[in-house]
Design an enzyme around this catalytic site. Sequence first.
Site, mmCIF file in Angstrom:
data_model
loop_
_atom_site.group_PDB
_atom_site.id
_atom_site.type_symbol
_atom_site.label_atom_id
_atom_site.label_comp_id
_atom_site.label_asym_id
_atom_site.label_seq_id
_atom_site.Cartn_x
_atom_site.Cartn_y
_atom_site.Cartn_z
ATOM 1 N N TYR A 171 -41.908 45.809 -45.495
ATOM 2 C CA TYR A 171 -40.823 46.515 -46.172
ATOM 3 C C TYR A 171 -41.309 47.138 -47.477
ATOM 4 O O TYR A 171 -41.169 48.342 -47.690
ATOM 5 C CB TYR A 171 -39.678 45.535 -46.425
ATOM 6 C CG TYR A 171 -38.436 46.162 -47.016
ATOM 7 C CD1 TYR A 171 -37.590 46.946 -46.238
ATOM 8 C CD2 TYR A 171 -38.097 45.958 -48.343
ATOM 9 C CE1 TYR A 171 -36.435 47.507 -46.774
ATOM 10 C CE2 TYR A 171 -36.943 46.510 -48.887
ATOM 11 C CZ TYR A 171 -36.119 47.293 -48.098
ATOM 12 O OH TYR A 171 -34.985 47.841 -48.629
ATOM 13 N N ASN A 200 -30.585 45.790 -55.602
ATOM 14 C CA ASN A 200 -29.655 45.014 -54.762
ATOM 15 C C ASN A 200 -28.219 45.549 -54.839
ATOM 16 O O ASN A 200 -27.659 45.647 -55.920
ATOM 17 C CB ASN A 200 -29.653 43.545 -55.160
ATOM 18 C CG ASN A 200 -31.002 42.890 -54.927
ATOM 19 O OD1 ASN A 200 -32.005 43.338 -55.481
ATOM 20 N ND2 ASN A 200 -31.034 41.862 -54.122
ATOM 21 N N VAL A 214 -25.543 37.662 -51.616
ATOM 22 C CA VAL A 214 -24.116 37.806 -51.922
ATOM 23 C C VAL A 214 -23.288 37.565 -50.662
ATOM 24 O O VAL A 214 -22.284 36.834 -50.687
ATOM 25 C CB VAL A 214 -23.789 39.190 -52.536
ATOM 26 C CG1 VAL A 214 -22.315 39.257 -52.922
ATOM 27 C CG2 VAL A 214 -24.647 39.473 -53.766
ATOM 28 N N PHE A 217 -23.281 33.773 -49.857
ATOM 29 C CA PHE A 217 -22.430 32.973 -50.749
ATOM 30 C C PHE A 217 -20.943 33.210 -50.468
ATOM 31 O O PHE A 217 -20.148 32.278 -50.452
ATOM 32 C CB PHE A 217 -22.724 33.283 -52.227
ATOM 33 C CG PHE A 217 -24.019 32.705 -52.751
ATOM 34 C CD1 PHE A 217 -24.869 31.966 -51.943
ATOM 35 C CD2 PHE A 217 -24.389 32.902 -54.089
ATOM 36 C CE1 PHE A 217 -26.066 31.438 -52.436
ATOM 37 C CE2 PHE A 217 -25.573 32.373 -54.592
ATOM 38 C CZ PHE A 217 -26.419 31.652 -53.772
ATOM 39 N N GLN A 230 -31.569 29.232 -53.105
ATOM 40 C CA GLN A 230 -32.981 29.004 -52.786
ATOM 41 C C GLN A 230 -33.731 28.707 -54.079
ATOM 42 O O GLN A 230 -33.530 29.384 -55.089
ATOM 43 C CB GLN A 230 -33.553 30.225 -52.054
ATOM 44 C CG GLN A 230 -32.858 30.410 -50.685
ATOM 45 C CD GLN A 230 -33.317 31.642 -49.928
ATOM 46 O OE1 GLN A 230 -34.005 32.521 -50.447
ATOM 47 N NE2 GLN A 230 -32.911 31.712 -48.670
ATOM 48 N N GLY A 233 -33.856 28.870 -58.151
ATOM 49 C CA GLY A 233 -32.503 29.238 -58.576
ATOM 50 C C GLY A 233 -32.487 29.974 -59.908
ATOM 51 O O GLY A 233 -31.456 30.501 -60.318
HETATM 52 P P1 NAD Z 1 -28.388 48.337 -43.387
HETATM 53 O O1 NAD Z 1 -29.328 47.453 -42.641
HETATM 54 O O2 NAD Z 1 -26.941 47.985 -43.417
HETATM 55 O O3 NAD Z 1 -28.495 49.837 -42.882
HETATM 56 C C1 NAD Z 1 -29.652 50.399 -42.335
HETATM 57 C C2 NAD Z 1 -29.239 51.278 -41.165
HETATM 58 O O4 NAD Z 1 -30.412 51.873 -40.606
HETATM 59 C C3 NAD Z 1 -28.551 50.491 -40.050
HETATM 60 O O5 NAD Z 1 -27.410 51.172 -39.611
HETATM 61 C C4 NAD Z 1 -29.627 50.439 -38.960
HETATM 62 O O6 NAD Z 1 -29.081 50.320 -37.668
HETATM 63 C C5 NAD Z 1 -30.369 51.730 -39.196
HETATM 64 N N1 NAD Z 1 -31.759 51.724 -38.698
HETATM 65 C C6 NAD Z 1 -32.709 50.789 -38.912
HETATM 66 N N2 NAD Z 1 -33.858 51.165 -38.317
HETATM 67 C C7 NAD Z 1 -33.622 52.372 -37.734
HETATM 68 C C8 NAD Z 1 -34.414 53.262 -36.956
HETATM 69 N N3 NAD Z 1 -35.692 52.986 -36.654
HETATM 70 N N4 NAD Z 1 -33.832 54.403 -36.517
HETATM 71 C C9 NAD Z 1 -32.536 54.686 -36.797
HETATM 72 N N5 NAD Z 1 -31.745 53.875 -37.517
HETATM 73 C C10 NAD Z 1 -32.287 52.736 -37.982
HETATM 74 O O7 NAD Z 1 -28.964 48.426 -44.865
HETATM 75 P P2 NAD Z 1 -28.354 49.053 -46.194
HETATM 76 O O8 NAD Z 1 -28.166 47.941 -47.132
HETATM 77 O O9 NAD Z 1 -27.236 49.952 -45.879
HETATM 78 O O10 NAD Z 1 -29.600 49.895 -46.695
HETATM 79 C C11 NAD Z 1 -29.682 51.297 -46.554
HETATM 80 C C12 NAD Z 1 -30.953 51.802 -47.201
HETATM 81 O O11 NAD Z 1 -30.983 51.422 -48.584
HETATM 82 C C13 NAD Z 1 -32.227 51.271 -46.580
HETATM 83 O O12 NAD Z 1 -33.187 52.307 -46.571
HETATM 84 C C14 NAD Z 1 -32.659 50.193 -47.540
HETATM 85 O O13 NAD Z 1 -34.058 50.010 -47.511
HETATM 86 C C15 NAD Z 1 -32.193 50.753 -48.873
HETATM 87 N N6 NAD Z 1 -31.963 49.679 -49.855
HETATM 88 C C16 NAD Z 1 -30.884 48.852 -49.761
HETATM 89 C C17 NAD Z 1 -30.711 47.838 -50.694
HETATM 90 C C18 NAD Z 1 -29.528 46.922 -50.634
HETATM 91 O O14 NAD Z 1 -29.416 46.027 -51.481
HETATM 92 N N7 NAD Z 1 -28.602 47.082 -49.728
HETATM 93 C C19 NAD Z 1 -31.640 47.664 -51.711
HETATM 94 C C20 NAD Z 1 -32.750 48.505 -51.762
HETATM 95 C C21 NAD Z 1 -32.893 49.522 -50.834
HETATM 96 N N1 UDP Z 2 -31.111 33.677 -51.986
HETATM 97 C C1 UDP Z 2 -30.431 32.479 -52.194
HETATM 98 N N2 UDP Z 2 -29.626 32.002 -51.209
HETATM 99 C C2 UDP Z 2 -29.426 32.661 -50.036
HETATM 100 C C3 UDP Z 2 -30.088 33.905 -49.835
HETATM 101 C C4 UDP Z 2 -30.926 34.374 -50.824
HETATM 102 O O1 UDP Z 2 -30.576 31.846 -53.236
HETATM 103 O O2 UDP Z 2 -28.650 32.160 -49.213
HETATM 104 C C5 UDP Z 2 -31.962 34.205 -53.071
HETATM 105 C C6 UDP Z 2 -33.357 34.644 -52.655
HETATM 106 O O3 UDP Z 2 -34.268 33.563 -52.784
HETATM 107 C C7 UDP Z 2 -33.657 35.731 -53.666
HETATM 108 C C8 UDP Z 2 -32.292 36.318 -54.013
HETATM 109 O O4 UDP Z 2 -31.332 35.377 -53.535
HETATM 110 O O5 UDP Z 2 -34.202 35.181 -54.830
HETATM 111 C C9 UDP Z 2 -32.013 37.670 -53.375
HETATM 112 O O6 UDP Z 2 -32.303 37.568 -51.991
HETATM 113 P P1 UDP Z 2 -31.799 38.647 -50.937
HETATM 114 O O7 UDP Z 2 -32.342 38.248 -49.612
HETATM 115 O O8 UDP Z 2 -30.330 38.817 -51.078
HETATM 116 O O9 UDP Z 2 -32.428 40.035 -51.427
HETATM 117 P P2 UDP Z 2 -33.885 40.461 -51.967
HETATM 118 O O10 UDP Z 2 -33.625 40.891 -53.352
HETATM 119 O O11 UDP Z 2 -34.804 39.285 -51.914
HETATM 120 O O12 UDP Z 2 -34.284 41.539 -51.055
#
Ligand code: NAD
Ligand code: UDP
Length: 340
Positions: A171, A200, A214, A217, A230, A233
Amino acid sequence: ATNGERTCTKPLPSPSPLRNAKFFGANMRILVTGGAGFIGSHLVDRLMENEKNEVIVADNYFTGSKDNLKKWIGHPRFELIRHDVTEPLLVEVDQIFHLACPASPIFYKHNPIKTMKTNMIGTMNMLGLAKRVGARILLTSTSEVYGDPLIHPQVESYWGNVNPNGVRSCYDEGKRVAETLMFDYHRQHGVEIRIARVFNTYGPRMNIDDGRVVSNFIAQAIWHEPLTVQSPGTQTRSFCYVSDMVDGLIRLMQGDNTGPINIGNPGEFTMLQLAENVKEVINPKVEIKMVENTPDDPRQRKPDISKAKELLGWEPKVKLRDGLPLMEEDFRTRLGVPRN
Ligand code: NAD
Ligand code: UDP
Ligand code: UDP
C-alpha cells in the site's frame, strides 16, 4: 441538437471529439474510480448535486458496493461500470478522480500483489486515459507515504520513512509509485495532475467489518463489546470527517496546484483517547481492552495543513466529537440496533 450530441460535420476539436457527446445540460463528464467505496460514494453524491456534471463510476466492488450508490442508479447523468482498473478503460471524460484501491489494512494486506497492481497498473491505465483524452486527473494518495514519520506534524516536503518490504509496503510503496507515475506523466506528457495526501478519514458508509479503528470502536460500542486498543495505545492518528475530505478533494481538483497537498484534520488523538471519546459519546459502560498490534504500525500521524489552507482555502470543519454521533447513527441503522 437537443440531446447534447454534435451534429455538425466540421473537424472536431482535439484531443477527443467524443467528450462533447454529453448528456443534455451537462458540460463536465467526470470519472470516479473506486466510486462505490466509502469516500468515493460521498464524492459522487457531491458531484451529482451539480446539474452540470455527468458522473461515471468504475469499480470492481472489492471493498465497495452498489448499495452506496443506490440513489443514483438509473439517474440520466449517472453511469456505473463494473471494471477493474488494472485493465485498460476506454471512456471520454474531462476529469478523473482516481480513488480505486482498498484503504483498510486488512483488505489491502489480503492480496498484497493485487494491491500493488491496482496502484501501479491501475494508476498507469488512468494516466494513459487522461493523456489520450486530455483529462485532468486527481490521485488520492495517502499519509502512509510518510511511513513511520520522523518529523511531526508531517509536511508535504518530507520524503517519509517507509519500509520497502514489509506487510504494509504493497500500500505505502504502491501509493509512492502512483505519485511517481503521476509526476512522470505530468513532466513527460503534460498531463494535468492533482495529488491529495489523504489522512485517516471516517464517516457513514464505512464497511462495518472494515477493520479500521473508528469503525471497529463504533461497532464494538454499539454491540457492548470491549473496544480493542492495539498496543501500546499511545500511537496517534488524526481523523477527518468524510464531508470535509470531499470538500478538500473537489477544491484541489478545481484549483491550479498539482500538489501533493495534505488533506486531513490536524486534531491528533492517541488510540486510547479515541477509545475514551467513543466510550463517552456512544456507550459509557463499554470496556477498553488492550490487544496485540500489527507490524510497522506508524507511531504518530498528524497533517500540517498550511498548504491546503493557503492554496485551497480549505480547512476541516467537523470535530471528532461531532462526527462520531453521525457515524453511530449510520451504523445503528445498518446494524438494526436503535439507541435506547
Ligand atoms: P474503500 O475501500 O471504501 O474504497 C475503495 C474503492 O475502490 C472500493 O469501492 C473498491 O471496490 C474499489 N477498488 C479497489 N480496487 C479496485 C480495482 N482494482 N479496480 C476498481 N476498483 C477498485 O476506501 P476509501 O476509504 O473510500 O478510500 C478511497 C481512496 O482514498 C483510496 O485510494 C485510499 O487509498 C485513499 N485513502 C483513504 C484513507 C481513509 O482513511 N479512508 C486514507 C488515506 C487514503
Ligand atoms: N487500531 C486499534 N484498534 C483497532 C484497529 C486499529 O487500536 O481495532 C489502531 C492501529 O494499531 C493504528 C490505528 O488504530 O495504530 C489506526 O489504524 P487503522 O487500521 O484504522 O488505520 P491506519 O492509519 O493504520 O491505516
Ligand atoms: N489506457 C487506457 N485507456 C485509454 C488509454 C490508455 O486504459 O484511454 C492504458 C493503456 O492500455 C496503457 C496505459 O493506459 O496500458 C498507459 O497508456 P500510455 O499511452 O501511456 O502507454 P502505452 O499504451 O504507450 O504503453
